[in-house]
Design an enzyme around this catalytic site. Structure first.
Site, short mmCIF file in Angstrom:
data_model
loop_
_atom_site.label_atom_id
_atom_site.label_comp_id
_atom_site.label_asym_id
_atom_site.label_seq_id
_atom_site.Cartn_x
_atom_site.Cartn_y
_atom_site.Cartn_z
N GLU A 122 -11.08 -9.35 3.56
CA GLU A 122 -9.78 -8.97 4.12
C GLU A 122 -10.00 -8.87 5.61
O GLU A 122 -10.79 -8.05 6.09
CB GLU A 122 -9.26 -7.64 3.55
CG GLU A 122 -7.86 -7.35 4.11
CD GLU A 122 -7.24 -6.06 3.63
OE1 GLU A 122 -7.50 -5.66 2.47
OE2 GLU A 122 -6.52 -5.44 4.44
N THR A 137 -8.19 3.63 8.63
CA THR A 137 -9.40 2.80 8.72
C THR A 137 -9.44 2.13 10.09
O THR A 137 -8.53 1.38 10.44
CB THR A 137 -9.38 1.72 7.61
OG1 THR A 137 -8.92 2.33 6.42
CG2 THR A 137 -10.75 1.14 7.40
N ASN A 178 0.85 -1.19 0.00
CA ASN A 178 0.00 0.00 0.00
C ASN A 178 0.89 1.26 0.00
O ASN A 178 1.70 1.44 0.92
CB ASN A 178 -0.89 -0.05 1.26
CG ASN A 178 -1.80 1.14 1.38
OD1 ASN A 178 -1.39 2.26 1.08
ND2 ASN A 178 -3.01 0.94 1.83
N ARG A 202 -9.40 7.90 -0.81
CA ARG A 202 -10.37 8.30 0.21
C ARG A 202 -11.27 9.40 -0.33
O ARG A 202 -10.87 10.17 -1.21
CB ARG A 202 -9.66 8.79 1.47
CG ARG A 202 -8.90 7.69 2.20
CD ARG A 202 -8.36 8.20 3.52
NE ARG A 202 -9.41 8.36 4.49
CZ ARG A 202 -9.62 7.54 5.53
NH1 ARG A 202 -8.83 6.51 5.74
NH2 ARG A 202 -10.62 7.76 6.34
N HIS A 208 0.94 6.18 1.93
CA HIS A 208 1.66 7.14 2.78
C HIS A 208 2.84 7.81 2.08
O HIS A 208 3.41 8.76 2.62
CB HIS A 208 2.04 6.49 4.11
CG HIS A 208 0.80 6.18 4.89
ND1 HIS A 208 -0.15 7.14 5.19
CD2 HIS A 208 0.30 5.01 5.37
CE1 HIS A 208 -1.16 6.58 5.83
NE2 HIS A 208 -0.91 5.29 5.96
N HIS A 243 -5.69 3.45 -1.47
CA HIS A 243 -7.00 3.78 -0.91
C HIS A 243 -7.31 5.21 -1.36
O HIS A 243 -6.70 6.16 -0.90
CB HIS A 243 -6.93 3.69 0.62
CG HIS A 243 -8.24 3.95 1.31
ND1 HIS A 243 -8.40 3.80 2.66
CD2 HIS A 243 -9.45 4.33 0.84
CE1 HIS A 243 -9.65 4.09 3.00
NE2 HIS A 243 -10.31 4.42 1.90
N GLU A 258 -8.75 0.17 -2.63
CA GLU A 258 -9.56 0.23 -1.41
C GLU A 258 -10.48 1.43 -1.54
O GLU A 258 -10.02 2.53 -1.90
CB GLU A 258 -8.67 0.45 -0.19
CG GLU A 258 -7.88 -0.75 0.22
CD GLU A 258 -6.98 -0.44 1.41
OE1 GLU A 258 -7.08 0.66 1.99
OE2 GLU A 258 -6.16 -1.29 1.73
N1 PXP Z 1 -5.92 -3.00 4.54
C1 PXP Z 1 -6.85 -2.02 4.62
C2 PXP Z 1 -8.25 -2.36 4.23
C3 PXP Z 1 -6.51 -0.72 5.01
O1 PXP Z 1 -7.46 0.23 5.07
C4 PXP Z 1 -5.17 -0.45 5.32
C5 PXP Z 1 -4.78 0.95 5.70
O2 PXP Z 1 -4.95 1.79 4.63
C6 PXP Z 1 -4.23 -1.48 5.20
C7 PXP Z 1 -4.64 -2.76 4.84
C8 PXP Z 1 -2.78 -1.27 5.46
O3 PXP Z 1 -2.61 -0.99 6.80
P1 PXP Z 1 -1.17 -0.48 7.30
O4 PXP Z 1 -0.93 0.82 6.59
O5 PXP Z 1 -1.35 -0.35 8.76
O6 PXP Z 1 -0.19 -1.53 6.89
#
Ligand code: PXP
Length: 237
Positions: free
Chosen positions: A151, A101, A7, A45, A10, A43, A70
């Protein structure tokens, strides 16, 4: 062996801190792929606090692996998903005031709308996972609305303060993974997973994919995204 979807939200968080063009989540996604990521997750948003529409569209056009979008269950996101055609949509709950989330989807209270969203996306050949807390009844609801998979939210495991609490959370996740598999649902997991806590969840054989963001992007500040992804891949298996 489970796959890893990285992901890159960030990377965009840092860029948006200055409303600049760098660092670019598109470059990060391509480097993550080069280092062995099996997929890329973003994601988008509703408040566009990190990933922008442009990021999603350019990532869609450039990555070679699998795109997991997402999104909240809204009409706007539904249309975007139909246009982008990711390899997977993961439906998540969204609150404007949250840092990230926080909990899983409330499938029961939104049965009709989730069923219609899942049906519409699946008709367009887009598989849909639902991001849920590891609760057996919720797994059954996911099956009822026709989701492709789940998930499982690993946040409570990641935040467990004691060994007992951690063991209990792991068992909940493992039991739900078995149940989901029995119902022929795909089993993914994510949230709060990092280099220290991935081991025990990696050992749950029913989990097919991990979606991991924050810990990989945080580590990449020190070692670069390629090393950060390689190390997580190594730990996963
Ligand atoms: N899965 C989902 C559905 C999420 O919303 C997130 C956070 O955006 C993640 C996984 C990844 O989480 P993390 O950034 O804590 O690894």
């Amino acid at each position: 062996m489970a796959t890893l979807s990285v992901n890159v939200d960030h990377v965009a968080t840092v860029r948006q801190a200055r409303l600049d063009t760098e660092p670019d989540p598109v470059t990060a996604a391509l480097k993550a792929e080069l280092a062995g990521a099996d997929g890329i997750t973003v994601h988008l948003r509703e408040d566009r606090r990190h990933i922008q529409d442009r990021d999603l569209s350019v990532i869609r056009k450039t990555i070679k692996s699998s795109l997991n979008l997402e999104m909240a269950a809204t009409e706007e996101m539904y249309k975007i998903a139909l246009d982008i055609k990711p390899e997977l949509v993961t439906v998540v709950p969204e609150k404007r005031e949250e840092l990230t989330t926080e909990g899983g989807l409330d499938v029961k209270s939104n049965l009709k709308s989730i069923k219609s969203l899942v049906g519409g996306l699946k008709a367009a050949a887009i598989p849909v996972n639902l991001f849920i807390d590891a609760v057996p009844d919720v797994i059954k609801e996911c099956h009822r609305v026709g989701a492709s998979g789940v998930e499982l939210h690993t946040g409570r495991y990641a935040e467990a303060k004691t060994e007992n609490e951690k063991r209990a959370e792991l068992k909940r996740i493992a039991d739900c993974a078995v149940l989901a598999k029995r119902l022929h649902l795909k089993v993914h997991a994510g949230h709060g997973l990092d280099y220290r806590n991935i081991g025990p969840v990696r050992d749950i054989r029913e989990i097919e994919e991990f979606a991991i963001g924050f810990s990989i992007i945080a580590r990449s500040i020190y070692v670069g995204i390629e090393d950060a992804v390689r190390e997580m891949k190594r730990l996963i298996g």
